[in-house]
Scaffold this motif. Sequence first.
Motif, PDB file in Angstrom:
ATOM      1  N   SER A   1       0.825  -1.164   0.063  1.00 18.22           N
ATOM      2  CA  SER A   1       0.021  -0.012   0.085  1.00 18.22           C
ATOM      3  C   SER A   1       0.675   1.229  -0.179  1.00 18.22           C
ATOM      4  N   SER A   2       2.201   1.080   0.408  1.00 13.90           N
ATOM      5  CA  SER A   2       2.948   2.484   0.419  1.00 13.90           C
ATOM      6  C   SER A   2       3.219   2.874  -0.835  1.00 13.90           C
ATOM      7  N   THR A   3       3.042   2.136  -1.888  1.00  9.71           N
ATOM      8  CA  THR A   3       3.204   2.275  -3.355  1.00  9.71           C
ATOM      9  C   THR A   3       2.240   3.561  -3.640  1.00  9.71           C
ATOM     10  N   VAL A   4       0.995   3.483  -3.215  1.00  5.83           N
ATOM     11  CA  VAL A   4      -0.037   4.422  -3.406  1.00  5.83           C
ATOM     12  C   VAL A   4      -0.362   5.509  -2.323  1.00  5.83           C
ATOM     13  N   SER A   5       0.898   5.673  -1.491  1.00  9.90           N
ATOM     14  CA  SER A   5       0.466   6.545  -0.208  1.00  9.90           C
ATOM     15  C   SER A   5       0.619   7.958  -0.926  1.00  9.90           C
ATOM     16  N   ASP A   6       1.291   8.218  -1.997  1.00  6.60           N
ATOM     17  CA  ASP A   6       1.324   9.857  -2.554  1.00  6.60           C
ATOM     18  C   ASP A   6      -0.032   9.898  -3.239  1.00  6.60           C
ATOM     19  N   ASN A   7      -0.459   9.201  -3.781  1.00  2.94           N
ATOM     20  CA  ASN A   7      -1.802   9.201  -4.485  1.00  2.94           C
ATOM     21  C   ASN A   7      -2.962   9.399  -3.658  1.00  2.94           C
ATOM     22  N   ILE A   8      -3.017   8.800  -2.684  1.00  4.72           N
ATOM     23  CA  ILE A   8      -4.201   8.835  -1.592  1.00  4.72           C
ATOM     24  C   ILE A   8      -4.006  10.004  -1.036  1.00  4.72           C
ATOM     25  N   GLU A   9      -2.635  10.588  -0.670  1.00  5.38           N
ATOM     26  CA  GLU A   9      -2.575  11.826  -0.016  1.00  5.38           C
ATOM     27  C   GLU A   9      -3.022  13.007  -0.818  1.00  5.38           C
ATOM     28  N   LYS A  10      -2.749  13.067  -1.930  1.00  3.97           N
ATOM     29  CA  LYS A  10      -3.107  14.041  -3.137  1.00  3.97           C
ATOM     30  C   LYS A  10      -4.707  14.049  -3.169  1.00  3.97           C
ATOM     31  N   VAL A  11      -5.480  12.908  -3.254  1.00  7.74           N
ATOM     32  CA  VAL A  11      -6.815  12.724  -3.456  1.00  7.74           C
ATOM     33  C   VAL A  11      -7.507  13.465  -2.081  1.00  7.74           C
ATOM     34  N   VAL A  12      -6.848  12.993  -1.129  1.00 12.76           N
ATOM     35  CA  VAL A  12      -7.334  13.459   0.398  1.00 12.76           C
ATOM     36  C   VAL A  12      -7.394  14.822   0.230  1.00 12.76           C
ATOM     37  N   ALA A  13      -6.092  15.439   0.249  1.00 17.28           N
ATOM     38  CA  ALA A  13      -5.692  16.990   0.139  1.00 17.28           C
ATOM     39  C   ALA A  13      -6.936  17.647  -0.849  1.00 17.28           C
ATOM     40  N   THR A  14      -6.870  17.181  -2.038  1.00 17.40           N
ATOM     41  CA  THR A  14      -7.663  17.857  -2.943  1.00 17.40           C
ATOM     42  C   THR A  14      -9.209  17.875  -2.512  1.00 17.40           C
ATOM     43  N   VAL A  15      -9.855  16.773  -1.998  1.00 16.19           N
ATOM     44  CA  VAL A  15     -11.058  16.756  -2.005  1.00 16.19           C
ATOM     45  C   VAL A  15     -11.332  17.497  -0.650  1.00 16.19           C
ATOM     46  N   SER A  16     -10.468  17.506   0.245  1.00 19.23           N
ATOM     47  CA  SER A  16     -10.942  18.464   1.477  1.00 19.23           C
ATOM     48  C   SER A  16     -11.079  19.795   1.122  1.00 19.23           C
ATOM     49  N   THR A  17      -9.996  20.200   0.151  1.00 15.46           N
ATOM     50  CA  THR A  17     -10.092  21.468  -0.205  1.00 15.46           C
ATOM     51  C   THR A  17     -11.634  21.884  -1.015  1.00 15.46           C
ATOM     52  N   VAL A  18     -11.733  20.818  -1.872  1.00 14.73           N
ATOM     53  CA  VAL A  18     -12.927  21.103  -2.656  1.00 14.73           C
ATOM     54  C   VAL A  18     -14.139  21.083  -1.970  1.00 14.73           C
ATOM     55  N   VAL A  19     -14.221  20.196  -0.822  1.00 16.14           N
ATOM     56  CA  VAL A  19     -15.384  20.392  -0.094  1.00 16.14           C
ATOM     57  C   VAL A  19     -15.788  21.724   0.374  1.00 16.14           C
ATOM     58  N   GLU A  20     -14.731  22.174   0.842  1.00 13.52           N
ATOM     59  CA  GLU A  20     -14.745  23.562   1.553  1.00 13.52           C
ATOM     60  C   GLU A  20     -15.247  24.501   0.638  1.00 13.52           C
ATOM     61  N   GLU A  21     -14.653  24.416  -0.618  1.00 12.08           N
ATOM     62  CA  GLU A  21     -14.882  25.520  -1.506  1.00 12.08           C
ATOM     63  C   GLU A  21     -16.402  25.445  -2.101  1.00 12.08           C
ATOM     64  N   LEU A  22     -16.978  23.928  -2.213  1.00 13.04           N
ATOM     65  CA  LEU A  22     -18.193  23.727  -2.670  1.00 13.04           C
ATOM     66  C   LEU A  22     -19.371  24.241  -1.485  1.00 13.04           C
ATOM     67  N   LYS A  23     -18.733  24.156  -0.439  1.00  8.99           N
ATOM     68  CA  LYS A  23     -19.703  24.576   0.875  1.00  8.99           C
ATOM     69  C   LYS A  23     -19.694  26.197   0.670  1.00  8.99           C
ATOM     70  N   ARG A  24     -18.883  26.780   0.403  1.00 11.95           N
ATOM     71  CA  ARG A  24     -18.644  27.902   0.232  1.00 11.95           C
ATOM     72  C   ARG A  24     -19.409  28.921  -0.874  1.00 11.95           C
ATOM     73  N   ASP A  25     -18.824  28.242  -2.072  1.00 16.75           N
ATOM     74  CA  ASP A  25     -19.509  28.738  -3.299  1.00 16.75           C
ATOM     75  C   ASP A  25     -21.024  28.480  -3.609  1.00 16.75           C
ATOM     76  N   PHE A  26     -21.604  27.499  -2.911  1.00 11.74           N
ATOM     77  CA  PHE A  26     -22.975  27.080  -2.982  1.00 11.74           C
ATOM     78  C   PHE A  26     -23.738  27.095  -1.709  1.00 11.74           C
ATOM     79  N   ASN A  27     -23.260  28.026  -0.709  1.00 15.35           N
ATOM     80  CA  ASN A  27     -23.790  28.244   0.562  1.00 15.35           C
ATOM     81  C   ASN A  27     -24.444  26.695   0.941  1.00 15.35           C
ATOM     82  N   LEU A  28     -23.833  25.992   1.077  1.00 13.99           N
ATOM     83  CA  LEU A  28     -24.233  24.222   1.653  1.00 13.99           C
ATOM     84  C   LEU A  28     -23.609  24.282   3.009  1.00 13.99           C
TER      85      LEU A  28
END
Length: 113
Positions: free
Chosen positions: A86-113
């Motif tokens: 699983s260490s093979t994909v640690s960078d991949n999952i870290e990038k996905v988690v970071a991006t999704v966390s940011t997008v979640v906050e942006e969507l809440k802000r942009d759509f007043n959710l």
Amino acid sequence: MDAHYSIESLEEIAGGDEDFMKVVAQTFLDEIPPDLAALEEAIANNNKDLAYQFAHKMKPNFEMFGLGLEKDITGIESWTKSSKSSSTVSDNIEKVVATVSTVVEELKRDFNL
């Protein structure tokens, strides 16, 4: 502010219907964070079948929102068909988690959710 998702992609899918865009954004917020947590857990437990299912399920949403995570999700999917650790994909999952966390906050802000 620059968003980490593509509002243009959402507008195109929704045909400019702002109410529908809000529904799509809310659906992303409802479904993706728990699916991502399950993906992280599956990877941590080396459960490749489950990891593949969650990665594959989320991929269309990432593409629809223009998150630019295709390479990372495809990398996770490929890992599930390999004998690598699983260490093979640690960078991949870290990038996905970071991006999704940011997008979640942006969507809440942009759509007043």
